[in-house]
Design a protein around this motif. Sequence first.
Motif: not given
Length: 643
Positions: A199-210, A430-439
Amino acid sequence: MKTKITAFLTFMLFCISVAVNAQDIIVTGTVRDNIGDTIIGVSVYIKGTTKGTLTDVDGKYRISVSPDNTLVYSFIGFKNKEVKVDGRTAIDVVLEEDTQLLSESVVIGYGVQKKSMITGSVVSVKEDKRQRNKNKSTPPAPPAPPAASPVPVARAEADSKSFVSVTNYGSEEYGTYKENRFMSPIAEALSTFSIDVDTESYTNFRRFINSGQKPSKDAIRIEEFINYFKYNYDEPTNADPVKVTTEVGQSPWNTQHRLVRIGVKAKEIAKEDLPPSNLVFLIDVSGSMSGPTRLDLVKTSMKMLVNNLRDNDRVAIVVYASEVGEKLASTSGKDKEVIKNAIDQLRAYGATNGAGGIQKAYEIAEKNFMKDGNNRIILCTDGDFNVGASSPQALEEMIEQKRQSGVFLSVLGYGMGNYKSNRMQLLAEKGNGNAFYIDNLQEANRVLVQEFNGTLYTIAKDVKLQLEFNPAKVQAYRLVGYESRMLAKEDFNDDTKDAGEMGVGHTVTALYEIIPVGVKSNMYPRVDGLKYQKTEQPASSVSLTDSPELLTVKLRYKQPDGDKSVKLELPVIDNGKNEVSSDMRFASAVAMFGQLLKGSDFKGDATYEKTIDLARSGISKDNDKDGYKAEFVRLAETVRAMN
């Protein structure tokens, strides 16, 4: 003399009073909603600062403040509330729901019409423009980097999923991918891709807009926008840990086209029934991580996660800057204060030897490996590696070797201005995981508290989807998003090929836009017939089945510790109806919004007004208890105002 003594005593009393008032006090309290229920994860911070805390599982908070401070209480779905401390040490607060002022509407397929147009009744609704630029989550963040002309940097492709190029946006980096095109099922009957729960892309986008800025188009990954939100999919009921659900309706941005929604739901498992965890917190403490939105936020986030640990869980802490070191040896989850004290001592300095830190974290994780447990590294960084292996290629090669150890890698992205999204995505994939952006703190609470099980516990790995389209029904098709997750058709049955992971309770959604047979279209490429072979023929000359099916969905997954995949299969029939579920309307609105942000060649009749109306029609109290979908509408309104 008496007068002088009196004046002196008066002065001393005044100084004592000032000193007493200047001392910080501890304020405690409980936050509830208007029906009396406590609220977990409310952001409580001192107005004008980034100093704050969150309410715990009982809705309680504790914060050190000056007697004359003002506290701000913020939670998605509720109105912000400011309370003057005035020397009090106990402050209980009731938050008022932020009711969305929606026009009364009637949904006709994907069309949203004012009810007054149908029944004659008049509804007057004024849009609350004050909400457009209001950040409900935290105090205003520092401005995002100014928009810079994207500078593509060419690089060799490592495989079909690797970045085509890198776009520099100020000092930030994003991977660039070509948008999925329409394909003819005569030429290419199969569409294959890896699932993506990031979900990293969405919260990063939210950071920009805010922050009052619009992000680079390459920062928008539509599938991560769609998958940020929860949808009501059927739970798996048999031995399989996942279940596939489908729905078909009219495309909201091109009413002549059909839209297919594929949903995958992972099994829910109670926290007490999950295996023990061997965790390694890998924390970037380089100079670039200094500040309230970077290392300070990391420390708060990790302490929130620690509060969720059980006695049989274990945590080690590895840090990296110019050098790499083990800050805390593997420690039992029952020793929470020991772990938190180690986190509190972290300080930012020096360069960024991220590759060395990753190597050390895998070494520690393997040293404390739990055979029947959950072995995972949690990397907290802005991705700005500048010592050792730092290029996407070098990091990719290193992670692909390390993932064979059975240790999973999840990535939490922090910071702004020098954020390297392309590295975050690659490391998690590549690391068999998931990515989040914490804004902000609320996002940390969502990822590490509310969705703790799904974030940390993989229930199915190497999950792939392959769709076969019936050319008797489908003239052309395209997958909306997932450009970085596309696979060759041969990869579906190849168990050596890596794919995405699903955590406990996770959902994954994918949308396919379909041009039905008989609809005139110039949206997909046509080529001349071949002179020396007849492998590609016009649809009229191909022998077609009389099957009523539109397509068939196939899914493959492996158990977290398995090497052999299991296949599921589900046929899909289009009954021609245009009425769809509220979840379908909302997911379609998010997809339409993403295409507008990216300037998609296939956005059709999409507008921000259509996006907002359609999203609103897909929101109810039952499907948006946390308020994230309502927040999406406010962000869309803000973007509309910025155009």
